[in-house]
Scaffold this active site. Structure first.
Site, PDB file in Angstrom:
ATOM      1  N   PRO A   2       0.738  -1.221   0.000  1.00 34.33           N
ATOM      2  CA  PRO A   2       0.000   0.000   0.000  1.00 34.33           C
ATOM      3  C   PRO A   2       0.781   1.292   0.000  1.00 34.33           C
ATOM      4  O   PRO A   2       1.064   1.815  -1.057  1.00 34.33           O
ATOM      5  CB  PRO A   2      -0.889  -0.131   1.210  1.00 34.33           C
ATOM      6  CG  PRO A   2      -0.545  -1.448   1.813  1.00 34.33           C
ATOM      7  CD  PRO A   2       0.765  -1.831   1.207  1.00 34.33           C
ATOM      8  N   GLU A   3       1.095   1.832   1.109  1.00 32.65           N
ATOM      9  CA  GLU A   3       1.521   3.224   1.126  1.00 32.65           C
ATOM     10  C   GLU A   3       3.047   3.350   1.017  1.00 32.65           C
ATOM     11  O   GLU A   3       3.742   2.350   0.919  1.00 32.65           O
ATOM     12  CB  GLU A   3       0.969   3.897   2.388  1.00 32.65           C
ATOM     13  CG  GLU A   3      -0.525   3.646   2.520  1.00 32.65           C
ATOM     14  CD  GLU A   3      -1.182   4.279   3.726  1.00 32.65           C
ATOM     15  OE1 GLU A   3      -0.692   5.321   4.199  1.00 32.65           O
ATOM     16  OE2 GLU A   3      -2.182   3.737   4.200  1.00 32.65           O
ATOM     17  N   LYS A  59       3.700   5.939  -4.540  1.00 35.02           N
ATOM     18  CA  LYS A  59       3.462   4.522  -4.277  1.00 35.02           C
ATOM     19  C   LYS A  59       3.811   3.675  -5.499  1.00 35.02           C
ATOM     20  O   LYS A  59       3.469   2.496  -5.549  1.00 35.02           O
ATOM     21  CB  LYS A  59       1.993   4.301  -3.890  1.00 35.02           C
ATOM     22  CG  LYS A  59       1.555   5.074  -2.650  1.00 35.02           C
ATOM     23  CD  LYS A  59       0.064   4.969  -2.412  1.00 35.02           C
ATOM     24  CE  LYS A  59      -0.402   6.024  -1.429  1.00 35.02           C
ATOM     25  NZ  LYS A  59      -1.880   6.115  -1.367  1.00 35.02           N
ATOM     26  N   HIS A  91      -1.170 -18.120  -8.169  1.00 32.47           N
ATOM     27  CA  HIS A  91      -1.730 -17.089  -9.037  1.00 32.47           C
ATOM     28  C   HIS A  91      -0.680 -16.006  -9.293  1.00 32.47           C
ATOM     29  O   HIS A  91      -0.314 -15.280  -8.375  1.00 32.47           O
ATOM     30  CB  HIS A  91      -2.965 -16.475  -8.364  1.00 32.47           C
ATOM     31  CG  HIS A  91      -3.516 -15.312  -9.098  1.00 32.47           C
ATOM     32  ND1 HIS A  91      -4.727 -15.352  -9.749  1.00 32.47           N
ATOM     33  CD2 HIS A  91      -3.016 -14.075  -9.329  1.00 32.47           C
ATOM     34  CE1 HIS A  91      -4.941 -14.177 -10.323  1.00 32.47           C
ATOM     35  NE2 HIS A  91      -3.923 -13.390 -10.086  1.00 32.47           N
ATOM     36  N   ARG A 259     -13.945   6.757   2.272  1.00 37.16           N
ATOM     37  CA  ARG A 259     -12.882   6.037   2.979  1.00 37.16           C
ATOM     38  C   ARG A 259     -13.093   6.147   4.474  1.00 37.16           C
ATOM     39  O   ARG A 259     -13.611   7.151   4.958  1.00 37.16           O
ATOM     40  CB  ARG A 259     -11.501   6.617   2.625  1.00 37.16           C
ATOM     41  CG  ARG A 259     -11.239   6.787   1.157  1.00 37.16           C
ATOM     42  CD  ARG A 259     -11.327   5.494   0.381  1.00 37.16           C
ATOM     43  NE  ARG A 259     -10.408   4.498   0.853  1.00 37.16           N
ATOM     44  CZ  ARG A 259      -9.113   4.462   0.568  1.00 37.16           C
ATOM     45  NH1 ARG A 259      -8.573   5.379  -0.204  1.00 37.16           N
ATOM     46  NH2 ARG A 259      -8.348   3.503   1.038  1.00 37.16           N
TER      47      ARG A 259
END
Length: 269
Positions: A2-3, A59, A91, A259
Site C-alpha cells: 500500500p503506502e 506509491k 496465481h 474512505r
DNA sequence: CCTGCTACCTGATGGC
DNA sequence: TGCCATCAGGTAGCAG
C-alpha cells in the site's frame, strides 16, 4: 501493498535481487494487469532489457531499464514473489524471468498494474505526483502553502497524491491523530502552530513505519510473507471503539469521501 | 482549475 | 452451515 513505507521497503529488498540483471522473458498470465497496454507490447518492450535501477516515486515502483522503464502499482493487494527456479506456481499476473529466478507480480483482485513506458513521466499518474514527504523538498513552508491553498478536509488533502505523494488511508489517519487534528478540519483553517505539528507527524509516522517495514525486510521467496508488527505502531487506524492512548476517549470511525476515517473526538480538533 | 463520486475486482469476515 | 452484507492499505475517469 500500500503506502509509501511499504513500497519503499519492497524497493530496497528488490534492488539487490534484480539490479544489473537481464529480463530474459516476460509472461503476462492475466492481461488485465497490464491494461490498457497489450501483453505483446509489454513483452516486446522489456524482453532482453537490463534492469539498471529500482526506484520509488509515491506509491509507484519503477524498474529503470537500459531502454525505458517498467512501472508497478500495487493498489490495494498487489504483491511481489520470487522463485529461484523457472517453476512458478500459484496465481501470478505477470512473470519476469531472470537468469537466476523469476519475479512475479501478484494481485488476486486485479487492481494493480504493470506498464512499460519510455519515460516515467509518460505516466499521467506519476507526472501528477506531488512532493515526496521524506525528501528535503517537503519543507514546512511548502506544506503550509499546500494547506493554505485548499478548502478541503485535511485528511483528503493528505491523501491527495498530487499534493503529497505516498500517504494513504492508514498513515494520513495516523499523522492526524499524532498532530491532534480532526480529519475534517478545513485545510486552510489550520493555524501555523498546528501546521508545524502536522508537518512533523507526517514525517515521523512515515519514518517510523518504514523502520518497521524494513525490520524484518520483505521476503519475496515466502509466498505467505507480509509486513509484521505494523499494527503495533498504529494508534487509531482500525481501532474503532478502543480507548485513545492520549486522552482515554473512544476512537470513532466515520466515512469521509468513501474512505474510513479513524479519530479521537476527545483530542483531535 | 478544483472537488466529489463511482467504477474497477476479489476475498475475508461477521451477523443472522 | 449457508447466505448476504460489508469491508479492504488506491486511483482513473468523469461530471458539475
Amino acid at each position: 501493498m500500500p503506502e509509501l513505507p511499504e513500497v519503499e521497503a519492497v524497493v530496497r529488498s528488490l534492488r539487490p535481487l534484480v539490479r544489473g540483471k537481464k529480463i530474459r522473458r516476460c509472461r503476462v498470465l492475466h492481461a488485465i494487469a497490464v491494461r490498457p497496454q497489450q501483453p505483446a507490447e509489454l513483452r516486446r518492450a522489456i524482453e532482453g532489457r537490463r534492469v539498471e535501477a529500482v526506484a520509488r516515486r509515491g506509491k509507484y515502483l519503477l524498474l529503470r531499464l537500459d531502454r525505458g522503464c517498467v512501472i508497478l502499482h500495487f493498489r490495494l493487494d498487489g504483491q511481489l514473489v520470487w522463485f529461484d527456479t523457472k517453476q512458478i506456481c500459484g496465481h501470478i499476473d505477470v512473470a519476469f524471468e531472470f537468469g537466476d529466478g523469476v519475479l512475479g507480480f501478484v494481485d488476486r483482485r486485479h487492481f494493480g498494474r504493470v506498464h512499460w513506458l519510455a519515460r516515467p513521466d509518460d505516466s499521467r499518474g506519476i507526472r501528477a505526483l506531488g512532493v515526496e514527504p521524506l525528501s528535503a523538498a517537503f519543507t514546512l513552508r511548502r506544506f503550509t502553502e499546500l494547506l493554505a491553498a485548499s478548502r478541503r478536509p485535511l485528511k483528503l488533502l493528505l491523501m491527495d497524491q498530487t499534493k503529497i505523494a505516498g500517504l494513504g488511508n492508514i498513515y494520513s489517519n495516523e499523522a492526524l491523530w499524532r498532530a491532534r487534528l480532526h480529519p475534517r478540519r478545513r485545510a486552510d483553517r489550520v493555524a501555523p502552530q498546528e501546521a508545524r505539528r502536522l508537518h512533523k507527524t507526517i514525517v515521523d509516522v512515515l519514518r517510523r513505519a518504514l523502520e518497521c517495514c524494513t525490520h524484518p525486510a520483505p521476503d519475496f521467496r515466502d509466498r505467505a510473507w507480509w509486513f509484521e508488527g505494523l499494527e503495533r505502531i498504529l494508534r487509531v487506524y482500525g481501532r474503532k471503539g478502543e480507548r485513545c492512548r492520549r486522552c482515554g476517549g473512544r476512537i470513532r470511525r466515520s466515512e469521509l469521501s468513501g474512505r474510513a476515517s479513524y479519530f479521537c473526538p476527545g483530542c483531535q480538533r
